[in-house]
Design a protein around this motif. Structure first.
Motif, PDB file in Angstrom:
ATOM      1  N   LEU A  60       0.819  -1.221   0.000  1.00  0.00           N
ATOM      2  CA  LEU A  60       0.000   0.000   0.000  1.00  0.00           C
ATOM      3  C   LEU A  60       0.846   1.262   0.000  1.00  0.00           C
ATOM      4  N   SER A  61       2.233   1.135   0.066  1.00  0.00           N
ATOM      5  CA  SER A  61       3.087   2.321   0.084  1.00  0.00           C
ATOM      6  C   SER A  61       3.321   2.830  -1.334  1.00  0.00           C
ATOM      7  N   LEU A  62       3.773   4.084  -1.447  1.00  0.00           N
ATOM      8  CA  LEU A  62       4.037   4.696  -2.758  1.00  0.00           C
ATOM      9  C   LEU A  62       5.268   4.089  -3.416  1.00  0.00           C
ATOM     10  N   ASP A  63       6.278   3.667  -2.606  1.00  0.00           N
ATOM     11  CA  ASP A  63       7.478   3.062  -3.172  1.00  0.00           C
ATOM     12  C   ASP A  63       7.163   1.759  -3.880  1.00  0.00           C
ATOM     13  N   ALA A  64       6.306   0.963  -3.291  1.00  0.00           N
ATOM     14  CA  ALA A  64       5.940  -0.294  -3.930  1.00  0.00           C
ATOM     15  C   ALA A  64       5.206  -0.049  -5.232  1.00  0.00           C
ATOM     16  N   LEU A  65       4.377   1.007  -5.261  1.00  0.00           N
ATOM     17  CA  LEU A  65       3.660   1.329  -6.492  1.00  0.00           C
ATOM     18  C   LEU A  65       4.618   1.759  -7.596  1.00  0.00           C
ATOM     19  N   ALA A  66       5.621   2.562  -7.226  1.00  0.00           N
ATOM     20  CA  ALA A  66       6.585   3.012  -8.227  1.00  0.00           C
ATOM     21  C   ALA A  66       7.432   1.853  -8.746  1.00  0.00           C
ATOM     22  N   SER A  67       7.821   0.932  -7.836  1.00  0.00           N
ATOM     23  CA  SER A  67       8.617  -0.208  -8.279  1.00  0.00           C
ATOM     24  C   SER A  67       7.833  -1.114  -9.213  1.00  0.00           C
ATOM     25  N   ASN A  68       6.564  -1.266  -8.966  1.00  0.00           N
ATOM     26  CA  ASN A  68       5.738  -2.082  -9.857  1.00  0.00           C
ATOM     27  C   ASN A  68       5.635  -1.461 -11.232  1.00  0.00           C
ATOM     28  N   GLN A  69       5.575  -0.126 -11.287  1.00  0.00           N
ATOM     29  CA  GLN A  69       5.535   0.538 -12.586  1.00  0.00           C
ATOM     30  C   GLN A  69       6.845   0.360 -13.346  1.00  0.00           C
ATOM     31  N   LEU A  70       7.995   0.399 -12.620  1.00  0.00           N
ATOM     32  CA  LEU A  70       9.275   0.207 -13.287  1.00  0.00           C
ATOM     33  C   LEU A  70       9.422  -1.225 -13.800  1.00  0.00           C
ATOM     34  N   LYS A  71       8.949  -2.186 -13.022  1.00  0.00           N
ATOM     35  CA  LYS A  71       9.047  -3.566 -13.454  1.00  0.00           C
ATOM     36  C   LYS A  71       8.217  -3.829 -14.697  1.00  0.00           C
ATOM     37  N   SER A  72       7.115  -3.177 -14.778  1.00  0.00           N
ATOM     38  CA  SER A  72       6.269  -3.404 -15.937  1.00  0.00           C
ATOM     39  C   SER A  72       6.876  -2.820 -17.217  1.00  0.00           C
ATOM     40  N   LYS A  73       7.742  -1.770 -17.080  1.00  0.00           N
ATOM     41  CA  LYS A  73       8.341  -1.132 -18.249  1.00  0.00           C
ATOM     42  C   LYS A  73       9.715  -1.710 -18.603  1.00  0.00           C
ATOM     43  N   ARG A  74      10.278  -2.566 -17.746  1.00  0.00           N
ATOM     44  CA  ARG A  74      11.619  -3.084 -17.982  1.00  0.00           C
ATOM     45  C   ARG A  74      11.602  -4.039 -19.179  1.00  0.00           C
ATOM     46  N   VAL A  75      12.573  -3.841 -20.084  1.00  0.00           N
ATOM     47  CA  VAL A  75      12.678  -4.662 -21.281  1.00  0.00           C
ATOM     48  C   VAL A  75      13.975  -5.463 -21.199  1.00  0.00           C
ATOM     49  N   LYS A  76      13.929  -6.711 -21.520  1.00  0.00           N
ATOM     50  CA  LYS A  76      15.096  -7.564 -21.463  1.00  0.00           C
ATOM     51  C   LYS A  76      16.120  -7.122 -22.504  1.00  0.00           C
ATOM     52  N   PRO A  77      17.370  -6.810 -22.094  1.00  0.00           N
ATOM     53  CA  PRO A  77      18.375  -6.335 -23.060  1.00  0.00           C
ATOM     54  C   PRO A  77      18.746  -7.426 -24.055  1.00  0.00           C
ATOM     55  N   GLN A  78      18.938  -7.024 -25.274  1.00  0.00           N
ATOM     56  CA  GLN A  78      19.317  -7.946 -26.334  1.00  0.00           C
ATOM     57  C   GLN A  78      20.822  -7.866 -26.576  1.00  0.00           C
ATOM     58  N   PRO A  79      21.503  -8.981 -26.827  1.00  0.00           N
ATOM     59  CA  PRO A  79      22.952  -8.947 -27.103  1.00  0.00           C
ATOM     60  C   PRO A  79      23.258  -8.227 -28.414  1.00  0.00           C
ATOM     61  N   PHE A  80      24.455  -7.571 -28.440  1.00  0.00           N
ATOM     62  CA  PHE A  80      24.857  -6.860 -29.647  1.00  0.00           C
ATOM     63  C   PHE A  80      25.302  -7.864 -30.702  1.00  0.00           C
TER      64      PHE A  80
END
Length: 319
Positions: A60-80
């Motif tokens: 219910l804290s704001l930090d947990a809400l922000a972390s969930n938003q970052l996790k949802s936007k994280r994209v798996k890096p692709q090798p060069f």
């Protein structure tokens, strides 16, 4: 007992007049339920309350809400995709990778730190092995016989003999260094098929680097007689050129104390010119096709100014 006016059994009597029924044809209208705020929770509000009740307190804290938003936007890096680059750019990358590996390859004690770790890139894939190994061996001359003091100097298996045939085929230049062991050359300094010179088909230039000339007066009293090292050096260069008749250029380089007019250099130049090979001069010593200018001898301040003349005795002459 008689019941009054049809009152149900067990029902309590209502004091006072009851509510007046409103007829359906009455002109008065009742307000809509949505026009006034309801004092009861709707079904949707009940559902939200149940979901919130199931959440943990930390969620219910704001930090947990922000972390969930970052996790949802994280994209798996692709090798060069390195092999998608043009071959010219890949060769530039290999060239930068092999920086600080030394100019000449030879048996040395720090090869593991300086060279071996860099060559790990050759184990990546077949394509990188072909490209990187060609660039590395074609841009690094290999010393034919080792000159590192210690066990490598007396080894019977130089670096050239330890290399694979395909690695020797990538070489474009070799170095023959003369001077070390001038009083007693190592037994391993022998040109034979095990040395692998016949595999060096792309070598077009051999650098002959002379560190010292035992024919110099400085070595008088220490050198072997009858121009031993001069004859040994000429024979060694002759045997190398016999194994590699396709070589077209011989580059001479030397330390500053070596003279072009010395017995050793004159013998080596004679071997090259007799085969009609092109002679190149290294930048370190600075020789050219012109005759070497002998420096003027230094003035000896301790030399006597007068010297006795033998005939007749007792007559002093100026030196």
């Amino acid at each position: 007992m008689r019941r009054k006016n049809g009152t149900a059994k067990g029902a309590r009597a209502v004091k006072g007049p009851g509510p007046t029924p409103v007829s359906a044809t009455s002109s008065a209208t009742t307000p809509l339920s949505s026009a006034l705020a309801s004092t009861y929770a709707s079904e949707a509000e009940h559902d939200i309350s149940d979901e919130v009740a199931k959440l943990q307190i930390g969620a219910l804290s704001l930090d947990a809400l922000a972390s969930n938003q970052l996790k949802s936007k994280r994209v798996k890096p692709q090798p060069f995709r390195f092999l998608d680059l043009p071959s010219e750019l890949r060769l530039k990358v290999y060239d930068y990778h092999f920086v600080n590996t030394g100019h000449v390859l030879d048996l040395d004690y720090d090869n593991h730190k300086r060279i071996h770790q860099k060559l790990a890139i050759l184990r990546t894939c077949r394509t990188i092995y072909q490209e990187a190994s060609y660039l590395f061996y074609s841009t690094h001359p290999v010393r034919i016989f080792p000159t590192t003091p210690g066990r490598f100097f007396k080894t019977k298996k130089p670096l050239l003999a330890r290399m694979k045939p395909n690695q020797r085929s990538f070489l474009t230049s070799l170095e023959l260094r003369l001077g070390p062991g001038w009083s007693s050359p190592p037994r391993g300094w022998v040109v034979n098929p095990a040395l692998g010179l016949s595999d060096c088909g792309n070598v077009t230039r051999i650098t002959v680097y002379v560190e010292c000339d035992p024919g110099n007066d400085f070595f008088k009293g220490f050198r072997q007689p009858d121009n031993f090292y001069e004859r040994f050096s000429k024979s060694l260069l002759t045997n190398v050129l016999d194994e590699m008749p396709w070589v077209g250029y011989i580059e001479f380089e030397a330390w500053q104390n070596v003279k072009k007019s010395g017995a050793l250099m004159r013998g080596l130049i004679e071997v090259v010119t007799s085969r009609g090979l092109k002679i190149l001069w290294g930048k370190e010593r600075g020789w050219t096709d012109a005759e070497e200018v002998e420096p003027q001898p230094a003035l000896d301040l301790n030399a006597p100014l007068l010297k006795e003349h033998g005939n007749p005795p007792g007559i002093m002459v100026a030196v």
